[in-house]
Write a protein that holds these residues in place. Structure first.
Motif: not given
Lengths: 110, 236
Positions: A46-47, A49-56
């Motif tokens: 989940p960590f 996945r959470g990072m990928l939320e902010y990546l773009p």
């Protein structure tokens, strides 16, 4: 005839150049597909996945801000115009046109 | 929200993606012309120049590789380093890609560039569940890219704008415009600020390649997720 065509193609593509281009293809496609391929194999936490939320957003900010900083006030005004038009009209073509026009005016008066 | 599992891949999605990518063409084409001009200047034949653009389809990577063209290993390595960010980009589209298979995944990824990736993320976040969007938007950019390179190669220095010309701002304007729909409100403020600061500092320290983009992107996303977890731990 066929031999002649093959010869002219051979003249158009040099071995070393072709190898370099193929190397670039492998490296670039490796990055395009490899990141997601790995993601598929490892069942991300989940960590991650959470990072990928902010990546773009973070990725484009990290690209745009250093370029703008080295650009000077007219580029900053052009960036502001792009954001303003995009925020109001939600239209890429208008936003890009407004930003470029502003940069062009600045270039005119430089 | 569409229920999980209902990702489709339709011709309509491909077409919608292609249409939405049209404004991006303005940003890509001048850059493609530059890449074509540089390819010609470094002695590539027209076929080699087109092959490179069609197969590699990565602007910054191609331009950088051409500047090291006399040293093939360095050229390939430079191209790879600039494109490392793409390793991080693919997984962000997992919502679509996880539910597709075969060429729909691995073929679409070939056409993933910065512009259509951002468009796809925006579409995905607003509930879009048609994976064809990525392929369609990518194809539109790919055609523009290859055509731009062909024009650049054909006319060479005749139309190549001087450095600092506002035409180059178009590429930057595209990315600035792409950022606007990615903004989701205050929760993005801290990650974006961190990404900006780390990006600027890293660019000063590591001007070669594109490490600063990766450093800023990773730092911003890390801060975002850590802040969220901290917040939920304190509330919980």
């Amino acid at each position: 005839m066929i031999g002649g065509a093959a010869l002219s193609v051979a003249n158009l593509v040099e071995g070393p150049n072709l190898l370099t281009i193929l190397g670039m293809l492998v490296g670039t496609y490796g990055c395009r597909a490899g990141g997601y391929w790995l993601f598929r194999q490892i069942r991300p936490t989940p960590f991650i996945r959470g990072m990928l939320e902010y990546l773009p957003g973070s990725l484009f900010v990290a690209y745009v801000v250093p370029s703008l900083l080295s650009g000077g006030p007219w580029q900053w005004a052009a960036a502001a115009a792009t954001v303003a038009v995009m925020a109001v009209r939600r239209n890429f073509a208008w936003a890009i046109a407004a930003g470029t026009a502003t940069a062009w005016i600045g270039w005119w008066f430089r | 929200m569409t229920p999980i599992g209902s990702v489709v891949f339709t011709r309509a999605g491909v077409w919608r993606g292609a249409q939405q990518a049209v404004p991006m063409v303005a940003g890509l084409a001048p850059f493609g012309i530059v890449a074509g001009t540089l390819a010609q200047a470094h002695g590539l034949t027209w076929l080699e120049a087109l092959l490179m653009s069609a197969l590699v389809f990565a602007g910054a990577g191609q331009v950088l590789a051409l500047s090291y063209w006399a040293h093939p290993v360095t050229a390939v390595f430079a191209c790879l380093v600039v494109n490392l960010r793409m390793l991080l980009m693919g997984p962000s589209l997992a919502v679509w890609l996880d539910r597709l298979s075969g060429w729909r995944v691995w073929g679409s990824l070939f056409f993933m560039a910065d512009h259509n990736w951002a468009l796809s993320i925006t579409d995905l976040r607003s509930g879009g569940r048609d994976g064809g969007f990525l392929l369609g938007s990518g194809l539109m950019l790919w055609v523009a890219w290859v055509c731009g390179c062909a024009v650049g190669f054909a006319v060479g220095d005749l139309i190549r704008p001087s450095a600092g010309h506002p035409l180059y701002f178009i590429a930057l304007a595209v990315f600035i415009a792409l950022l606007v729909p990615l903004w989701r409100g205050r929760r993005d403020a801290l990650p974006w600020l961190v990404a900006a600061v780390v990006g600027v500092v890293a660019q000063r320290l590591l001007p070669q390649g594109a490490w600063y983009i990766i450093a800023g992107a990773v730092a911003g996303s890390l801060v975002g997720v850590i802040r969220d977890r901290w917040g939920s731990a304190e509330r919980g």
